[in-house]
Design an enzyme around this catalytic site. Structure first.
Site, PDB file in Angstrom:
ATOM      1  N   ASP A  32     -10.678  77.657  84.627  1.00 15.32           N
ATOM      2  CA  ASP A  32      -9.324  77.412  84.120  1.00 15.32           C
ATOM      3  C   ASP A  32      -8.493  78.661  84.359  1.00 15.32           C
ATOM      4  OD1 ASP A  32      -7.041  76.563  82.423  1.00 15.32           O
ATOM      5  OD2 ASP A  32      -8.449  75.019  81.770  1.00 15.32           O
ATOM      6  N   ASN A  36      -1.752  75.884  81.406  1.00 14.50           N
ATOM      7  CA  ASN A  36      -1.246  74.971  80.378  1.00 14.50           C
ATOM      8  C   ASN A  36      -2.335  74.750  79.326  1.00 14.50           C
ATOM      9  OD1 ASN A  36       0.610  73.259  79.131  1.00 14.50           O
ATOM     10  ND2 ASN A  36      -0.071  71.469  80.282  1.00 14.50           N
ATOM     11  N   SER A  37      -3.059  75.834  79.007  1.00 15.96           N
ATOM     12  CA  SER A  37      -4.113  75.726  77.989  1.00 15.96           C
ATOM     13  C   SER A  37      -4.348  77.120  77.412  1.00 15.96           C
ATOM     14  CB  SER A  37      -5.411  75.207  78.623  1.00 15.96           C
ATOM     15  OG  SER A  37      -5.878  76.116  79.583  1.00 15.96           O
ATOM     16  N   PHE A  81     -10.099  68.289  86.809  1.00 15.92           N
ATOM     17  CA  PHE A  81      -8.971  68.041  85.894  1.00 15.92           C
ATOM     18  C   PHE A  81      -7.810  68.995  86.150  1.00 15.92           C
ATOM     19  CE2 PHE A  81     -12.677  66.940  83.144  1.00 15.92           C
ATOM     20  CZ  PHE A  81     -12.352  65.628  82.850  1.00 15.92           C
ATOM     21  N   SER A 125      -4.193  58.707  87.584  1.00 19.95           N
ATOM     22  CA  SER A 125      -3.353  58.203  86.498  1.00 19.95           C
ATOM     23  C   SER A 125      -2.859  56.808  86.815  1.00 19.95           C
ATOM     24  CB  SER A 125      -2.152  59.151  86.362  1.00 19.95           C
ATOM     25  OG  SER A 125      -1.129  58.557  85.610  1.00 19.95           O
ATOM     26  N   TYR A 150       4.951  64.351  90.468  1.00 17.05           N
ATOM     27  CA  TYR A 150       3.669  64.337  89.756  1.00 17.05           C
ATOM     28  C   TYR A 150       2.892  63.065  90.138  1.00 17.05           C
ATOM     29  CZ  TYR A 150       0.385  62.924  86.199  1.00 17.05           C
ATOM     30  OH  TYR A 150      -0.734  62.445  85.586  1.00 17.05           O
ATOM     31  N   LYS A 154      -0.682  62.470  92.633  1.00 12.57           N
ATOM     32  CA  LYS A 154      -1.919  61.741  92.298  1.00 12.57           C
ATOM     33  C   LYS A 154      -2.223  60.691  93.368  1.00 12.57           C
ATOM     34  CE  LYS A 154      -3.020  63.954  88.655  1.00 12.57           C
ATOM     35  NZ  LYS A 154      -4.233  64.773  88.660  1.00 12.57           N
ATOM     36  N   LEU A 201       5.021  60.493  73.988  1.00 11.38           N
ATOM     37  CA  LEU A 201       5.329  59.881  72.692  1.00 11.38           C
ATOM     38  C   LEU A 201       4.475  60.411  71.527  1.00 11.38           C
ATOM     39  CD1 LEU A 201       6.936  57.713  71.127  1.00 11.38           C
ATOM     40  CD2 LEU A 201       5.086  56.119  71.677  1.00 11.38           C
ATOM     41  N   ARG A 294      14.934  56.282  79.240  1.00 13.74           N
ATOM     42  CA  ARG A 294      14.593  57.473  80.031  1.00 13.74           C
ATOM     43  C   ARG A 294      14.420  57.014  81.489  1.00 13.74           C
ATOM     44  NH1 ARG A 294       9.121  60.627  78.483  1.00 13.74           N
ATOM     45  NH2 ARG A 294       8.195  58.630  79.125  1.00 13.74           N
ATOM     46  N   PRO A 295      15.103  57.678  82.431  1.00 14.98           N
ATOM     47  CA  PRO A 295      15.005  57.218  83.826  1.00 14.98           C
ATOM     48  C   PRO A 295      13.548  57.175  84.289  1.00 14.98           C
ATOM     49  CG  PRO A 295      16.621  58.998  83.626  1.00 14.98           C
ATOM     50  CD  PRO A 295      15.949  58.875  82.283  1.00 14.98           C
ATOM     51  N   ASP A 297      11.251  55.032  83.410  1.00 12.73           N
ATOM     52  CA  ASP A 297      10.338  54.315  82.510  1.00 12.73           C
ATOM     53  C   ASP A 297      10.279  52.831  82.875  1.00 12.73           C
ATOM     54  OD1 ASP A 297       9.440  56.418  81.064  1.00 12.73           O
ATOM     55  OD2 ASP A 297      10.651  56.046  79.282  1.00 12.73           O
TER      56      ASP A 297
HETATM   57  C1  UD1 Z   1       4.035  59.475  81.039  1.00 11.64           C
HETATM   58  C2  UD1 Z   1       4.386  59.713  82.473  1.00 11.64           C
HETATM   59  C3  UD1 Z   1       3.179  59.398  83.321  1.00 11.64           C
HETATM   60  C4  UD1 Z   1       1.985  60.234  82.885  1.00 11.64           C
HETATM   61  C5  UD1 Z   1       1.727  60.003  81.401  1.00 11.64           C
HETATM   62  C6  UD1 Z   1       0.678  60.970  80.909  1.00 11.64           C
HETATM   63  C7  UD1 Z   1       6.814  59.359  82.583  1.00 11.64           C
HETATM   64  C8  UD1 Z   1       7.896  58.496  83.099  1.00 11.64           C
HETATM   65  N1  UD1 Z   1       5.548  58.932  82.838  1.00 11.64           N
HETATM   66  O1  UD1 Z   1       3.732  58.100  80.879  1.00 11.64           O
HETATM   67  O2  UD1 Z   1       3.471  59.669  84.680  1.00 11.64           O
HETATM   68  O3  UD1 Z   1       0.847  59.905  83.630  1.00 11.64           O
HETATM   69  O4  UD1 Z   1       2.913  60.239  80.648  1.00 11.64           O
HETATM   70  O5  UD1 Z   1       0.306  60.669  79.610  1.00 11.64           O
HETATM   71  O6  UD1 Z   1       7.047  60.379  81.984  1.00 11.64           O
HETATM   72  N2  UD1 Z   1       8.939  57.415  74.463  1.00 11.64           N
HETATM   73  C9  UD1 Z   1       9.975  57.461  73.546  1.00 11.64           C
HETATM   74  N3  UD1 Z   1      10.348  58.665  73.049  1.00 11.64           N
HETATM   75  C10 UD1 Z   1       9.755  59.849  73.405  1.00 11.64           C
HETATM   76  C11 UD1 Z   1       8.692  59.803  74.357  1.00 11.64           C
HETATM   77  C12 UD1 Z   1       8.322  58.568  74.860  1.00 11.64           C
HETATM   78  O7  UD1 Z   1      10.535  56.432  73.186  1.00 11.64           O
HETATM   79  O8  UD1 Z   1      10.154  60.918  72.929  1.00 11.64           O
HETATM   80  C13 UD1 Z   1       8.488  56.109  74.978  1.00 11.64           C
HETATM   81  C14 UD1 Z   1       8.619  55.949  76.490  1.00 11.64           C
HETATM   82  O9  UD1 Z   1       9.873  55.435  76.837  1.00 11.64           O
HETATM   83  C15 UD1 Z   1       7.455  54.979  76.778  1.00 11.64           C
HETATM   84  C16 UD1 Z   1       6.408  55.317  75.720  1.00 11.64           C
HETATM   85  O10 UD1 Z   1       7.120  55.997  74.683  1.00 11.64           O
HETATM   86  O11 UD1 Z   1       7.859  53.648  76.575  1.00 11.64           O
HETATM   87  C17 UD1 Z   1       5.305  56.228  76.223  1.00 11.64           C
HETATM   88  O12 UD1 Z   1       5.875  57.383  76.826  1.00 11.64           O
HETATM   89  P1  UD1 Z   1       5.000  58.633  77.287  1.00 11.64           P
HETATM   90  O13 UD1 Z   1       4.103  59.054  76.198  1.00 11.64           O
HETATM   91  O14 UD1 Z   1       5.939  59.667  77.866  1.00 11.64           O
HETATM   92  O15 UD1 Z   1       4.062  58.045  78.430  1.00 11.64           O
HETATM   93  P2  UD1 Z   1       4.453  57.247  79.786  1.00 11.64           P
HETATM   94  O16 UD1 Z   1       5.894  57.227  80.022  1.00 11.64           O
HETATM   95  O17 UD1 Z   1       3.752  55.933  79.734  1.00 11.64           O
END
Ligand code: UD1
Length: 339
Positions: A32, A36-37, A81, A125, A150, A154, A201, A294-295, A297
Site C-alpha cells: 500500500d 487513500n488509506s 485492490f 465494478s 474511473y 475498470k 451515500l 447528480r450527473p 446517475d
Molecule cells: C458510485 C459510483 C460508481 C462506483 C461506486 C463505488 C457515481 C456516479 N458512481 O456508485 O462508479 O463504483 O460509487 O461504491 O458516482 N446519493 C444521494 N446523495 C448522496 C450520495 C448518493 O442521494 O450524497 C444517491 C445516488 O444518487 C445513488 C445512490 O445514492 O442513487 C448511491 O450513490 P453512491 O453511493 O454514490 O453509489 P453509486 O452512484 O451507485
C-alpha cells in the site's frame, strides 16, 4: 510458505479482505502507498486477527519494488485492490486515474509473467455496465457506456485481462464486479474512511447521523423507481471480503481460466429506504433534502448473483440492517478515535 499478494491492502475492501484471508489461514504479503488509506489499518488488522501480514510500502507502478516483493516471497496468487476510486476526481484528473488504475496493472501483470505467477483476482465494478437496459444485471449484460475515467479504467483493465487470457490460457483470472459495498467490520476497527466529504451515500448518511455533516442531499426523486430515488444493490463489506476467500479457493481448484462474477445481494434499495433503515436500526435522525439529480446517475442497478452462488459457493448473508448498524458503529468509533 505460499502467500497471497494483496495490493491496496490497507484500503476499504483490501483491509476487510486481509482479515478474512488471515482468519481462513492464508499468509499475506501486502502493498500500500497510503494514498487513500492509513498506516494504522495495519495495526487494526493485527488487533482483529492476531496475525501479521508481511507489509511493503510503495506504489504498484514501481517495477523494481514489485520484483523485490516477488523475489523475497513465494507468491502464488495476487489480489489487486490498488486503485483510485473517486468518480468526481477521475473527471478532473484522467491522466492520474489511467496511470494509477491501468498502467499499474500492466506493471503488475508484466511482473507476474516474469515470475511465472499467473493467478489474479481483479477488483472491478458494476460501473462497467454503464446504464444497463434491464435489471437484474447478469454477467452477460452488455458492458460499456461508462461515463467517467474511473469507470472506463475498470472497463479497460477488464479488456486487457481478456486479451491476456486469450493470448495465453494458462492464466487464471477472476474478475469481481462489485455492486455497492457498505458497512464495516463488526469490531468497528476498520471501515470506510474517505478523505474529505464522502461522495457515496452510506458514509454520508453515517456522518449526518453522527452530526459531522448537517444534512444529506438526496440527488433527485424523479427517477423511474419505486419511490423516485435511485435504487442500488448495497452489499456488506464483510460479505464482499468473504467472496475473495471463495475466489482464492476457486482459482486454486481451477488452475486456469477467466471467470467473471457479480458481487451483490440481488436486492435493490432506494435512497429513501436506506435513510429509513438507518434511522430505524440506529435510533437516529438523518435530516435530508431532495436536490437536483447528480450527473451520470442511473435509475436502478442491482445484480443477479446466481453465478457466484453456483460457481464460488458464495452468497451474501448480511442484510440492510447489518449494513446500517455496522456503518454507524464504525463512524462513531472512528470519530472518537480521531478526536
Ligand atoms: C458510485 C459510483 C460508481 C462506483 C461506486 C463505488 C457515481 C456516479 N458512481 O456508485 O462508479 O463504483 O460509487 O461504491 O458516482 N446519493 C444521494 N446523495 C448522496 C450520495 C448518493 O442521494 O450524497 C444517491 C445516488 O444518487 C445513488 C445512490 O445514492 O442513487 C448511491 O450513490 P453512491 O453511493 O454514490 O453509489 P453509486 O452512484 O451507485
Amino acid at each position: 510458505m505460499k502467500k497471497v499478494f494483496v495490493t491496496g491492502c490497507c484500503g476499504y475492501i483490501g483491509s476487510h479482505t486481509c482479515v478474512e484471508l488471515l482468519e481462513a489461514g492464508y499468509q499475506i504479503v501486502g502493498l500500500d502507498n497510503f494514498s487513500n488509506s492509513k498506516r494504522e489499518v495495519l495495526n487494526k488488522i493485527k488487533q482483529i486477527t492476531n496475525k501479521d501480514i508481511i507489509f511493503y510500502e510503495g506504489n504498484m507502478l514501481d517495477k523494481s519494488l514489485l520484483d523485490k516483493i516477488f523475489e523475497e516471497n513465494e507468491i502464488v496468487m495476487v489480489i489487486d485492490f490498488a486503485a483510485y476510486k473517486s468518480v468526481g476526481d477521475s473527471v478532473k484528473k484522467p491522466i492520474e486515474y489511467y496511470m494509477n488504475n491501468v498502467s499499474s496493472v500492466l506493471t503488475l501483470l508484466q511482473t507476474m509473467k516474469e515470475h511465472n505467477v499467473k493467478s489474479l483476482i481483479f477488483s472491478s465494478s458494476a460501473t462497467v455496465y454503464g446504464n444497463p437496459e434491464t435489471v437484474p444485471i447478469t454477467e452477460q449484460t452488455k458492458t460499456g457506456g461508462t461515463t467517467n475515467p474511473y469507470g472506463t479504467s475498470k472497463l479497460y483493465v477488464e479488456e486487457i485481462l481478456k486479451d491476456l487470457y486469450h493470448s495465453d490460457n494458462s492464466w487464471n483470472i477472476c474478475i469481481f464486479r462489485y455492486f455497492n459495498p457498505v458497512g464495516a467490520h463488526q469490531s468497528g476497527l476498520i471501515g470506510e474512511e474517505p478523505n474529505g466529504i464522502p461522495a457515496n451515500l452510506m458514509p454520508f448518511i453515517a456522518k449526518v447521523a453522527n452530526k459531522e455533516l448537517e444534512c444529506l442531499n438526496v440527488f433527485g426523486d424523479d427517477y423511474n423507481t419505486k419511490d423516485g430515488t435511485g435504487v442500488r444493490d448495497y452489499i456488506h463489506i464483510v460479505d464482499l471480503a468473504k467472496a475473495h476467500v471463495c475466489g482464492v479457493k476457486k482459482l486454486v481448484k481451477e488452475q486456469s481460466g477467466l471467470f467473471i462474477y457479480n458481487l451483490g445481494t440481488g436486492s435493490g434499495y432506494s435512497v429513501l429506504e436506506m435513510i429509513k433503515a438507518f434511522e430505524r436500526v440506529n435510533g437516529v435522525k438523518v435530516p435530508y433534502k431532495v436536490v437536483e439529480r447528480r450527473p451520470g446517475d442511473i435509475d436502478e442497478c442491482y445484480a443477479d448473483c446466481s453465478l457466484a452462488e453456483k460457481e464460488l459457493n458464495w452468497k451474501a448473508t448480511m442484510n440492510i440492517e447489518d449494513m446500517c448498524k455496522d456503518a454507524y458503529h464504525f463512524i462513531k468509533n472512528n470519530s472518537i478515535t480521531n478526536k
